[in-house]
Write an enzyme that holds these catalytic residues in place. Sequence first.
Site, PDB file in Angstrom:
ATOM      1  N   LEU A  81      -1.845  -5.368   6.359  1.00 19.25           N
ATOM      2  CA  LEU A  81      -0.957  -4.700   7.318  1.00 19.25           C
ATOM      3  C   LEU A  81       0.160  -5.629   7.778  1.00 19.25           C
ATOM      4  O   LEU A  81       0.513  -5.675   8.950  1.00 19.25           O
ATOM      5  CB  LEU A  81      -1.774  -4.204   8.523  1.00 19.25           C
ATOM      6  CG  LEU A  81      -2.892  -3.218   8.177  1.00 19.25           C
ATOM      7  CD1 LEU A  81      -3.784  -2.967   9.386  1.00 19.25           C
ATOM      8  CD2 LEU A  81      -2.323  -1.909   7.641  1.00 19.25           C
ATOM      9  N   GLY A  82       0.725  -6.375   6.815  1.00 17.65           N
ATOM     10  CA  GLY A  82       1.860  -7.242   7.112  1.00 17.65           C
ATOM     11  C   GLY A  82       3.131  -6.430   7.252  1.00 17.65           C
ATOM     12  O   GLY A  82       3.105  -5.249   7.591  1.00 17.65           O
ATOM     13  N   GLY A 122       2.911  -3.520   4.584  1.00 20.36           N
ATOM     14  CA  GLY A 122       1.736  -2.690   4.798  1.00 20.36           C
ATOM     15  C   GLY A 122       1.714  -2.009   6.152  1.00 20.36           C
ATOM     16  O   GLY A 122       1.351  -0.834   6.268  1.00 20.36           O
ATOM     17  N   SER A 127       9.181  -0.481  -3.743  1.00 14.93           N
ATOM     18  CA  SER A 127      10.445  -1.095  -3.362  1.00 14.93           C
ATOM     19  C   SER A 127      10.969  -0.415  -2.098  1.00 14.93           C
ATOM     20  O   SER A 127      10.839   0.790  -1.938  1.00 14.93           O
ATOM     21  CB  SER A 127      11.479  -0.955  -4.477  1.00 14.93           C
ATOM     22  OG  SER A 127      12.707  -1.564  -4.116  1.00 14.93           O
ATOM     23  N   LYS A 157       8.451  -2.038 -11.924  1.00 15.25           N
ATOM     24  CA  LYS A 157       8.881  -2.755 -10.716  1.00 15.25           C
ATOM     25  C   LYS A 157       9.367  -4.160 -11.072  1.00 15.25           C
ATOM     26  O   LYS A 157      10.329  -4.674 -10.478  1.00 15.25           O
ATOM     27  CB  LYS A 157       7.718  -2.835  -9.719  1.00 15.25           C
ATOM     28  CG  LYS A 157       8.022  -3.634  -8.445  1.00 15.25           C
ATOM     29  CD  LYS A 157       9.196  -3.074  -7.673  1.00 15.25           C
ATOM     30  CE  LYS A 157       9.290  -3.568  -6.253  1.00 15.25           C
ATOM     31  NZ  LYS A 157       9.021  -4.967  -5.990  1.00 15.25           N
ATOM     32  N   GLU A 187      17.671  -6.565  -9.901  1.00 17.80           N
ATOM     33  CA  GLU A 187      18.080  -6.946  -8.540  1.00 17.80           C
ATOM     34  C   GLU A 187      18.608  -8.386  -8.510  1.00 17.80           C
ATOM     35  O   GLU A 187      19.605  -8.683  -7.850  1.00 17.80           O
ATOM     36  CB  GLU A 187      16.879  -6.797  -7.620  1.00 17.80           C
ATOM     37  CG  GLU A 187      17.116  -7.088  -6.154  1.00 17.80           C
ATOM     38  CD  GLU A 187      15.829  -6.946  -5.376  1.00 17.80           C
ATOM     39  OE1 GLU A 187      15.213  -7.986  -5.059  1.00 17.80           O
ATOM     40  OE2 GLU A 187      15.417  -5.806  -5.104  1.00 17.80           O
TER      41      GLU A 187
END
Length: 332
Positions: A8-9, A12, A112, A166, A173
């Site tokens: 849950l950073g 997350g 992303s 990805k 990118e």
Amino acid sequence: MHIGLVGLGKMGGNMRTRLRRGGIEVTGFDNNPDLSDVESLEALVEALPAPRAVWVMVPAGKVTHSVIDQLKGLLSEGDVVIDGGNSKYTDDAAHAESLAERGIGFVDCGVSGGIWGLDNGYGLMCGGDAELVERLLPVFDALRPEGPREEGFVHAGAVGAGHYAKMVHNGIEYGLMQAYAEGFELLTAKDIVTDVTGSFKAWTRGTVVRSWLLDLLVRALEAEGTSLGSIRGYVNDSGEGRWTVEEAINESVPMPAITAALFARFASRQDDSPAMKMVAALRNQFGGHAVESLGGDDATSDQTSGGKPEQGVQEASAAEAGPSSGSGSTSR
């Protein structure tokens, strides 16, 4: 639908919030008790109805391996694990094979959107069995941007295809950011251009180089100014650019722009480039060109023709001679 979310950073935590906004019930676990909904992975699994779905959003590599191994011992046949981190695609097959031993499904999902995903939605690239992906569509629909599903979500193929897509996305990118950055440096170097920020902003509508990255570039310039404040020109890489270049080599696909962008990041980390020091030394050897000492003073040539410049070659200042050892620093 009820899903478990491990990690849950920054990403997350925002994903949990967006999922809940989209009507998905979420039970989250994090090693930080201030963020976690439950005290352990065991408690998370117990809180989920069968068949369970657990999304893993932790750093790629050893941490992801460890979490998936733990979930293998806790979940049951018919459950599914989704790896939404930046794992290397080659890890996915091993995870899928290991979980399959207990009848647990596996889906890899490249995500992303960064810190903007909470409000804008996340671009999702999935790999795995079509039945599992179909089962998880309510979750993917809650996370992706508003609008047509195909403009923010793809079932890219078999296990590993999501993370592969990805990886290529991140390689592209790298190249885009490098091109914008080089254009920025050239604009700031030319004295007749007095509004660099305005020049970039004028490109944000109607030009072929407009993009969200360009919008963010303008945002940074408006916040920091063209000097970019105290930002140091040191750029890390997540590893996906390297993997993209490795794959280009493996598949014999030419990728000069992305490769150059990756190498530019390596160069940004060198305060005193060994390669450029050797270039300076070689120019001194063959042409008697002056070299610049680490202290910033020009050192006279004493390595050619017995301490004198070669006959017919005039000793030049470091500025006239071109590249020198210098500090190589791009800090501002």
